[in-house]
Design a protein around this motif. Structure first.
Motif, PDB file in Angstrom:
ATOM      1  N   THR A  48       0.839  -1.201   0.000  1.00 41.21           N
ATOM      2  CA  THR A  48       0.000   0.000   0.000  1.00 41.21           C
ATOM      3  C   THR A  48       0.873   1.251   0.000  1.00 41.21           C
ATOM      4  O   THR A  48       2.074   1.192   0.282  1.00 41.21           O
ATOM      5  CB  THR A  48      -0.909   0.053   1.244  1.00 41.21           C
ATOM      6  OG1 THR A  48      -0.082   0.197   2.405  1.00 41.21           O
ATOM      7  CG2 THR A  48      -1.780  -1.182   1.377  1.00 41.21           C
ATOM      8  N   GLU A  49       0.262   2.364  -0.278  1.00 42.44           N
ATOM      9  CA  GLU A  49       0.961   3.652  -0.233  1.00 42.44           C
ATOM     10  C   GLU A  49       1.430   3.943   1.195  1.00 42.44           C
ATOM     11  O   GLU A  49       2.482   4.535   1.405  1.00 42.44           O
ATOM     12  CB  GLU A  49       0.010   4.751  -0.722  1.00 42.44           C
ATOM     13  CG  GLU A  49       0.679   6.057  -1.027  1.00 42.44           C
ATOM     14  CD  GLU A  49       1.588   5.992  -2.248  1.00 42.44           C
ATOM     15  OE1 GLU A  49       2.610   6.707  -2.234  1.00 42.44           O
ATOM     16  OE2 GLU A  49       1.294   5.241  -3.180  1.00 42.44           O
ATOM     17  N   ARG A  50       0.675   3.513   2.158  1.00 38.09           N
ATOM     18  CA  ARG A  50       1.052   3.718   3.570  1.00 38.09           C
ATOM     19  C   ARG A  50       2.348   2.976   3.910  1.00 38.09           C
ATOM     20  O   ARG A  50       3.188   3.484   4.644  1.00 38.09           O
ATOM     21  CB  ARG A  50      -0.084   3.262   4.480  1.00 38.09           C
ATOM     22  CG  ARG A  50       0.164   3.574   5.915  1.00 38.09           C
ATOM     23  CD  ARG A  50      -1.034   3.265   6.750  1.00 38.09           C
ATOM     24  NE  ARG A  50      -0.821   3.758   8.090  1.00 38.09           N
ATOM     25  CZ  ARG A  50      -1.744   3.866   8.981  1.00 38.09           C
ATOM     26  NH1 ARG A  50      -2.978   3.530   8.692  1.00 38.09           N
ATOM     27  NH2 ARG A  50      -1.465   4.314  10.183  1.00 38.09           N
ATOM     28  N   ASP A  53       5.120   5.011   2.488  1.00 36.78           N
ATOM     29  CA  ASP A  53       5.359   6.177   3.345  1.00 36.78           C
ATOM     30  C   ASP A  53       6.157   5.814   4.582  1.00 36.78           C
ATOM     31  O   ASP A  53       7.032   6.555   5.015  1.00 36.78           O
ATOM     32  CB  ASP A  53       4.046   6.854   3.738  1.00 36.78           C
ATOM     33  CG  ASP A  53       3.345   7.521   2.584  1.00 36.78           C
ATOM     34  OD1 ASP A  53       4.010   7.810   1.560  1.00 36.78           O
ATOM     35  OD2 ASP A  53       2.117   7.756   2.693  1.00 36.78           O
TER      36      ASP A  53
END
Length: 59
Positions: A48-50, A53
């Motif tokens: 995921t993008e999380r 990050d």
């Protein structure tokens, strides 16, 4: 203290696993799947993008 982790998914063999962000290279560096040995940029293994990050925060 809470342990951080990121979820990884191999785009070749679909193996999924978790790693600590300190155990991984930078998100733009090459990374190899421990199962099929496919090599791509680490960012391509993020689920995921999380997760991406989280890795960027620890670089």
């Amino acid at each position: 203290m809470v342990e951080a982790f990121v979820r990884l998914l191999c785009p070749e063999c679909s193996k999924d696993w978790e790693e600590g962000p300190h155990d991984l290279p930078g998100h733009r560096e090459n990374f190899s799947c421990p199962s099929c040995h496919a090599t791509r940029r680490l960012a391509e293994f993020m689920r995921t993008e999380r997760d991406l990050d989280t890795v960027k925060q620890f670089e």
